[in-house]
Scaffold this motif. Structure first.
Motif, PDB file in Angstrom:
ATOM      1  N   THR A 244      -3.252   7.181  -3.872  1.00  0.00           N
ATOM      2  CA  THR A 244      -4.068   6.577  -2.821  1.00  0.00           C
ATOM      3  C   THR A 244      -3.427   6.842  -1.464  1.00  0.00           C
ATOM      4  OG1 THR A 244      -4.836   4.839  -4.322  1.00  0.00           O
ATOM      5  CG2 THR A 244      -5.075   4.445  -1.963  1.00  0.00           C
ATOM      6  N   VAL A 245      -4.209   7.449  -0.560  1.00  0.00           N
ATOM      7  CA  VAL A 245      -3.707   7.861   0.748  1.00  0.00           C
ATOM      8  C   VAL A 245      -4.788   7.571   1.788  1.00  0.00           C
ATOM      9  CG1 VAL A 245      -2.239   9.668  -0.223  1.00  0.00           C
ATOM     10  CG2 VAL A 245      -4.605  10.200   0.421  1.00  0.00           C
ATOM     11  N   PRO A 246      -4.477   7.696   3.083  1.00  0.00           N
ATOM     12  CA  PRO A 246      -5.536   7.587   4.097  1.00  0.00           C
ATOM     13  C   PRO A 246      -6.675   8.559   3.787  1.00  0.00           C
ATOM     14  CG  PRO A 246      -3.395   7.531   5.159  1.00  0.00           C
ATOM     15  CD  PRO A 246      -3.142   7.813   3.708  1.00  0.00           C
ATOM     16  N   ALA A 247      -7.890   8.140   4.090  1.00  0.00           N
ATOM     17  CA  ALA A 247      -9.078   8.883   3.659  1.00  0.00           C
ATOM     18  C   ALA A 247      -9.151  10.295   4.214  1.00  0.00           C
ATOM     19  CB  ALA A 247     -10.332   8.105   4.059  1.00  0.00           C
ATOM     20  N   ASP A 248      -8.500  10.551   5.348  1.00  0.00           N
ATOM     21  CA  ASP A 248      -8.574  11.901   5.924  1.00  0.00           C
ATOM     22  C   ASP A 248      -7.394  12.781   5.505  1.00  0.00           C
ATOM     23  OD1 ASP A 248      -6.707  10.468   7.324  1.00  0.00           O
ATOM     24  OD2 ASP A 248      -7.586  10.811   9.307  1.00  0.00           O
ATOM     25  N   HIS A 249      -6.552  12.285   4.624  1.00  0.00           N
ATOM     26  CA  HIS A 249      -5.464  13.100   4.106  1.00  0.00           C
ATOM     27  C   HIS A 249      -5.982  14.072   3.052  1.00  0.00           C
ATOM     28  CE1 HIS A 249      -1.310  11.290   5.168  1.00  0.00           C
ATOM     29  NE2 HIS A 249      -2.165  11.036   6.161  1.00  0.00           N
ATOM     30  N   VAL A 250      -5.311  15.210   2.965  1.00  0.00           N
ATOM     31  CA  VAL A 250      -5.533  16.169   1.888  1.00  0.00           C
ATOM     32  C   VAL A 250      -4.302  16.133   0.995  1.00  0.00           C
ATOM     33  CG1 VAL A 250      -5.817  18.610   1.313  1.00  0.00           C
ATOM     34  CG2 VAL A 250      -7.027  17.631   3.289  1.00  0.00           C
ATOM     35  N   VAL A 251      -4.526  16.035  -0.305  1.00  0.00           N
ATOM     36  CA  VAL A 251      -3.426  15.893  -1.257  1.00  0.00           C
ATOM     37  C   VAL A 251      -3.379  17.110  -2.181  1.00  0.00           C
ATOM     38  CG1 VAL A 251      -2.468  14.536  -3.159  1.00  0.00           C
ATOM     39  CG2 VAL A 251      -3.531  13.383  -1.200  1.00  0.00           C
ATOM     40  N   LYS A 297      -7.648  10.127  12.719  1.00  0.00           N
ATOM     41  CA  LYS A 297      -6.767   9.202  12.002  1.00  0.00           C
ATOM     42  C   LYS A 297      -7.531   8.057  11.350  1.00  0.00           C
ATOM     43  CE  LYS A 297      -2.735  10.267  14.872  1.00  0.00           C
ATOM     44  NZ  LYS A 297      -1.659   9.756  15.726  1.00  0.00           N
ATOM     45  N   ALA A 298      -8.153   8.371  10.244  1.00  0.00           N
ATOM     46  CA  ALA A 298      -8.965   7.387   9.511  1.00  0.00           C
ATOM     47  C   ALA A 298      -8.108   6.220   9.040  1.00  0.00           C
ATOM     48  CB  ALA A 298      -9.632   8.064   8.313  1.00  0.00           C
ATOM     49  N   LYS A 299      -8.740   5.047   8.997  1.00  0.00           N
ATOM     50  CA  LYS A 299      -8.055   3.826   8.562  1.00  0.00           C
ATOM     51  C   LYS A 299      -8.371   3.467   7.114  1.00  0.00           C
ATOM     52  CE  LYS A 299      -6.111   3.116  12.553  1.00  0.00           C
ATOM     53  NZ  LYS A 299      -4.647   3.280  12.704  1.00  0.00           N
ATOM     54  N   ASP A 300      -9.474   3.982   6.571  1.00  0.00           N
ATOM     55  CA  ASP A 300      -9.802   3.671   5.186  1.00  0.00           C
ATOM     56  C   ASP A 300      -9.015   4.577   4.246  1.00  0.00           C
ATOM     57  OD1 ASP A 300     -11.209   5.766   6.267  1.00  0.00           O
ATOM     58  OD2 ASP A 300     -12.921   5.559   4.933  1.00  0.00           O
ATOM     59  N   LYS A 301      -9.224   4.407   2.927  1.00  0.00           N
ATOM     60  CA  LYS A 301      -8.381   5.097   1.948  1.00  0.00           C
ATOM     61  C   LYS A 301      -9.229   5.863   0.943  1.00  0.00           C
ATOM     62  CE  LYS A 301      -5.026   1.314   2.230  1.00  0.00           C
ATOM     63  NZ  LYS A 301      -4.357   0.217   1.467  1.00  0.00           N
ATOM     64  N   LYS A 302      -8.568   6.824   0.302  1.00  0.00           N
ATOM     65  CA  LYS A 302      -9.147   7.552  -0.822  1.00  0.00           C
ATOM     66  C   LYS A 302      -8.078   7.688  -1.905  1.00  0.00           C
ATOM     67  CE  LYS A 302     -12.678  10.572   1.272  1.00  0.00           C
ATOM     68  NZ  LYS A 302     -13.027  11.997   1.574  1.00  0.00           N
ATOM     69  N   THR A 303      -8.547   7.800  -3.130  1.00  0.00           N
ATOM     70  CA  THR A 303      -7.627   8.010  -4.253  1.00  0.00           C
ATOM     71  C   THR A 303      -7.912   9.365  -4.893  1.00  0.00           C
ATOM     72  OG1 THR A 303      -7.435   5.644  -4.695  1.00  0.00           O
ATOM     73  CG2 THR A 303      -6.845   7.157  -6.483  1.00  0.00           C
ATOM     74  N   TRP A 304      -6.887  10.197  -4.910  1.00  0.00           N
ATOM     75  CA  TRP A 304      -6.956  11.518  -5.545  1.00  0.00           C
ATOM     76  C   TRP A 304      -6.355  11.394  -6.938  1.00  0.00           C
ATOM     77  CZ3 TRP A 304      -7.794  16.313  -2.489  1.00  0.00           C
ATOM     78  CH2 TRP A 304      -8.157  16.055  -1.169  1.00  0.00           C
ATOM     79  N   VAL A 305      -7.064  11.869  -7.939  1.00  0.00           N
ATOM     80  CA  VAL A 305      -6.599  11.760  -9.323  1.00  0.00           C
ATOM     81  C   VAL A 305      -6.281  13.161  -9.850  1.00  0.00           C
ATOM     82  CG1 VAL A 305      -7.128  10.958 -11.645  1.00  0.00           C
ATOM     83  CG2 VAL A 305      -8.016   9.701  -9.658  1.00  0.00           C
ATOM     84  N   TYR A 306      -5.060  13.300 -10.324  1.00  0.00           N
ATOM     85  CA  TYR A 306      -4.602  14.579 -10.883  1.00  0.00           C
ATOM     86  C   TYR A 306      -4.145  14.390 -12.328  1.00  0.00           C
ATOM     87  CZ  TYR A 306      -4.698  17.118  -6.449  1.00  0.00           C
ATOM     88  OH  TYR A 306      -5.107  17.751  -5.289  1.00  0.00           O
ATOM     89  N   ALA A 307      -4.339  15.408 -13.145  1.00  0.00           N
ATOM     90  CA  ALA A 307      -3.875  15.396 -14.537  1.00  0.00           C
ATOM     91  C   ALA A 307      -3.176  16.709 -14.842  1.00  0.00           C
ATOM     92  CB  ALA A 307      -5.033  15.179 -15.493  1.00  0.00           C
ATOM     93  N   ALA A 308      -2.109  16.620 -15.615  1.00  0.00           N
ATOM     94  CA  ALA A 308      -1.344  17.810 -15.993  1.00  0.00           C
ATOM     95  C   ALA A 308      -0.849  17.652 -17.417  1.00  0.00           C
ATOM     96  CB  ALA A 308      -0.161  18.013 -15.049  1.00  0.00           C
ATOM     97  N   LYS A 309      -0.890  18.733 -18.174  1.00  0.00           N
ATOM     98  CA  LYS A 309      -0.444  18.721 -19.562  1.00  0.00           C
ATOM     99  C   LYS A 309       0.826  19.546 -19.722  1.00  0.00           C
ATOM    100  CE  LYS A 309      -4.874  17.904 -21.886  1.00  0.00           C
ATOM    101  NZ  LYS A 309      -4.394  16.627 -22.456  1.00  0.00           N
ATOM    102  N   ASP A 310       1.725  19.022 -20.535  1.00  0.00           N
ATOM    103  CA  ASP A 310       2.962  19.722 -20.890  1.00  0.00           C
ATOM    104  C   ASP A 310       3.746  20.170 -19.668  1.00  0.00           C
ATOM    105  OD1 ASP A 310       2.701  19.470 -23.684  1.00  0.00           O
ATOM    106  OD2 ASP A 310       1.353  21.191 -23.769  1.00  0.00           O
TER     107      ASP A 310
END
Length: 776
Positions: A244-251, A297-310
């Motif tokens: 979870t990061v600021p909404a205008d961030h790129v992860v 500089k957005a004040k709201d948030k977004k959640t980026w979900v990542y998955a990785a195997k092995d």
């Protein structure tokens, strides 16, 4: 016989006592130095039929606080005991604790004071203490019951409520938070960079969550403290991470993005789809979009979900400043996305070279090791100069503010990306123990980096890999050196010892000792055997020998277990020819040699000072001996020779008539390392020949050997190691006759001002824009 003898060295003779065949010989087998093979690790270097390794699967939720530069996280770890042992406790790594004021790393850091100190040095010593390290809030079992734990510096022991038996799993959770270090002032393998001009932060997050330590068949628990140099030993597992990061961030992160529709605009999703089919980088988040985000500089948030195997670890980067580009790379028919994340300050350099460097690395490394198995490979630009994690790496180098850059910056960028992306293979997949053996990942990877650099561009300015580039280190003060086989935290001259020397050793193995075909097969076999496993040094040494059929114990002993150097001298050369017994031939040779002899100084002066000798004045003093020519051939001489020649067999006649030249060359090992002898013979007619003699020539005497070379044509000079293949530290004694090696000194005028790079100089002289890429 003539063809067999042509230009060959046919005799090798031992010089010195045979007593050196005792146990101190350089060719003694590695016995006690290597562990005894067993059912887990075989004598061939392959995993045994009972090989096992542990597993740790993670589900993590983390939130970035962009105002306070901190993160708060909660993780669940499912740990599987695949060992035959019963475990009563688990060890978890808390690497962030290296930033605690009283950590071993901080407490043992050394420094010295000088009469003149820079403000930077004083500021570093007097800086305000950073409130670093993990703040562990809770450790609980699956049912929410608190578990007893003990923190020992950078390690945490979790006591299990009941013993964990073989083939059983145990799930537990940890809640924690920690402050993020300013990488520019505190250093480290992760941290943030603050951009004062626009007031934004760029975060590169690594060692950011409590991670399971390795338990294996060699060490039990690998829980050596993290002091700073010895990196990481980690088990494989699957990860699901919600960031979870600021909404205008790129992860950007390890693994594949699971919720692109929620965090990317529809336009960005279309660009992603285009990039997944493109063989050239396609921009997904543009520089214009990143620049607008910097200001908003957005004040709201977004959640980026990542998955990785092995994977054995997980890292991520986040910023509203990120430009993001990507392209598709085919690896053994499989699609892999090569990607880069970077701020506008990195352009135009990054837009042109970063993702292409990622793609190139995947192709070259896959060719020499195993096919890259992951779906993603990322290069991120930020404060960290170079660091590696599964599928993602952090890399330095950016152009000047005006967009120009030096060639050092350009090639530095390409090299660091190749190196850090290459770490996906060593140690992220071929998962060696970095906490113990830095060379097993850095050395092997630096060697592979050298191969990839040479495939990038002709005459690429590689810093490490070529034997001559390690010479200065090899001949440096022995008190500042340690063997390669030294624990990571105790290595001196870290870059030379853990990166340069092993990389050079492997290049010498490939080019000079084994040859490319044998080396490449064995090296690839090692990668295949130990992909997604935990190899040790003996597994590498044994596999290289097992798959090639080459006894390399002498090489591992010299290069990896000692600080010896290559310093072999060509002491002297003696020339012999066969006496043909033919008086016409032999007398002509003697006459020629006699005529070539220079007159002595007295003889020269006597020609000037004595106008006539007494015999010249009075011919009556002449007798038989004044007319006698001792080199004149008589009929009796010829008859005697004919009788002798007719008594020989046809084979003996052929040997006598061949007119061969015999050269006895004496070599001395002054540096301790036994190495192959590569000898170049320059012939009288201008042609030459290279003779390669295996290192085993030293097996009876490690210090001195004599070799006889037999040639049809006269040799005018001998050169040892003519192509600089062995890292010989003294070339002045590598030729016979001796050659003077020129050197230079430079006259300069001291100037403290930074000189403009060539692109700036060109711009100033022509007024033209030298940028090769205007940015994305």
């Amino acid at each position: 016989m003539k063809n067999l003898l042509k230009g060959l060295a046919i005799f090798g003779m031992v010089a010195g006592p045979l007593a050196v065949m005792a146990q101190d010989t350089k060719f003694a087998q590695l016995g006690q130095e290597l562990p005894t093979p067993n059912t887990y690790r075989t004598a061939s270097g392959a995993p045994g039929h009972q090989y096992w390794q542990q597993r740790a699967d993670y589900n993590i939720k983390v939130e970035l606080n962009d105002e306070k530069q901190s993160i708060t996280g909660s993780e669940t770890i499912n740990y599987t005991n695949n060992s035959p042992d019963v475990l009563t406790y688990l060890w978890v790594q808390l690497d962030q604790n290296i930033y605690e004021p009283n950590s071993i790393a901080n407490s043992t850091r050394t420094a010295s004071l000088e009469n003149r100190m820079s403000f930077t040095a004083v500021e570093y010593m007097t800086r305000e203490a950073f409130d670093g390290g993990f703040k562990i809030k809770s450790v609980k079992d699956r049912g929410g019951k608190a578990l007893k734990y003990t923190i020992n510096n950078t390690m945490m022991r979790i006591d299990l409520p009941t013993p964990l038996k073989p083939k059983q799993s145990f799930a537990f959770s940890i809640d924690w938070n920690h402050n993020i270090n300013n990488q520019k002032t505190l250093g480290g393998r992760s941290g943030y960079e603050y951009f004062e001009q626009d007031g934004n932060y760029l975060y590169e997050m690594a060692q950011w969550f409590p991670r399971m330590a390795v338990y294996d068949d060699v060490n039990g628990w690998q829980h050596k403290q993290f002091i700073g140099s010895g990196e990481f030993a980690l088990p494989f597992g699957d990860y699901k991470v919600s960031i979870t990061v600021p909404a205008d961030h790129v992860v950007g992160a390890t693994g594949e993005l699971q919720n692109a529709s929620q965090v990317l605009t529809s336009t960005q999703q279309k660009r992603w789809a285009e990039a997944s089919k493109s063989t050239k980088p396609v921009v997904i988040v543009t520089q214009d979009e990143a620049t607008k985000a910097e200001k908003a500089k957005a004040k709201d948030k977004k959640t980026w979900v990542y998955a990785a195997k092995d994977v054995r670890d997980f890292a991520w980067a986040s910023s509203r400043k990120f430009i993001w580009d990507a392209m598709n790379v085919k690896v053994a028919g499989k699609n892999v996305m090569a990607m880069s994340y970077y701020p506008k300050e990195a352009n135009p350099l990054w837009g042109q070279y970063s993702t292409e460097s990622v793609a190139h690395t995947l192709r070259v490394y896959s060719k020499h090791t195993i096919d890259y198995p992951y779906p993603i490979a990322i290069s991120v630009h930020g404060p960290v100069g170079g660091m590696e994690y599964p599928m993602i790496s952090f890399n330095g180098y950016r152009p000047e503010a005006d967009g120009t850059y030096s060639d050092r910056t350009k090639y530095g960028l390409i090299s660091v990306i190749i190196h850090e992306v290459g770490h996906n293979f060593f140690p992220m997949i071929i998962n060696s123990d970095e906490r113990q053996w830095t060379w097993m990942d850095e050395g092997l990877n630096t060697f592979m980096q050298y191969l990839a650099e040479q495939e990038w561009e002709r005459n690429y300015p590689s810093r490490r890999g070529e034997p001559q580039d390690i010479v200065e280190y090899m001949k440096s003060d022995k008190s500042t050196q340690v063997p390669i086989m030294t624990n990571s935290e105790s290595v001196l001259q870290f870059g030379n010892n853990a990166y340069g020397k092993p990389a050079t050793a492997l290049n010498i193995l490939r080019e000079t000792v084994m040859g490319r075909e044998l080396f490449d097969y064995a090296f690839k076999e090692y990668a295949k055997r130990w992909a997604f496993k935990h190899p040790m040094p003996a597994d590498f040494f044994r596999t290289m020998e097992d798959a090639s059929g080459v006894d390399l114990d002498w090489f591992w002993r010299g290069w990896f277990y000692t600080t010896d150097q290559t310093e072999i001298s060509m002491e002297d050369v003696k020339w012999y020819t066969v006496d043909s017994k033919n008086p016409d031939i032999e007398n002509a040779k003697k006459r020629e040699e006699l005529n070539k002899q220079p007159k002595t100084l007295s003889e020269q002066r006597n020609l000037q000072s004595i106008s006539k000798t007494l015999v010249e004045q009075n011919p009556a003093l002449n007798d038989f001996y004044n007319r006698y020519d001792p080199l004149a051939t008589t009929d009796a001489d010829r008859a005697k020779y004919k009788t002798y020649y007719n008594s020989l067999t046809p084979e003996q006649k052929k040997a006598l008539d061949a007119g061969l030249n015999f050269y006895e060359v004496n070599f001395r090992n002054n540096g301790g390392l036994v190495m192959p002898l590569i000898v170049r013979m320059q012939f009288e007619d201008g042609s030459d020949q290279i003779v390669n003699i295996p290192a085993e020539i030293w097996r009876y005497n490690n210090e001195q050997v004599t070799k006889v070379f037999v040639t049809e044509k006269p040799v005018v000079s001998f050169t040892l190691d003519p192509f600089l293949q062995t890292a010989d530290t003294d070339l002045s004694n590598n030729a016979f006759p001796r050659k003077l090696a020129p050197s230079r000194f430079e006259l300069y005028k001291q100037n403290s001002q930074q000189q403009p790079n060539p692109m700036q100089q060109q711009r100033e002289s022509t007024g033209q824009n030298t940028n090769t890429n205007s940015g994305q």
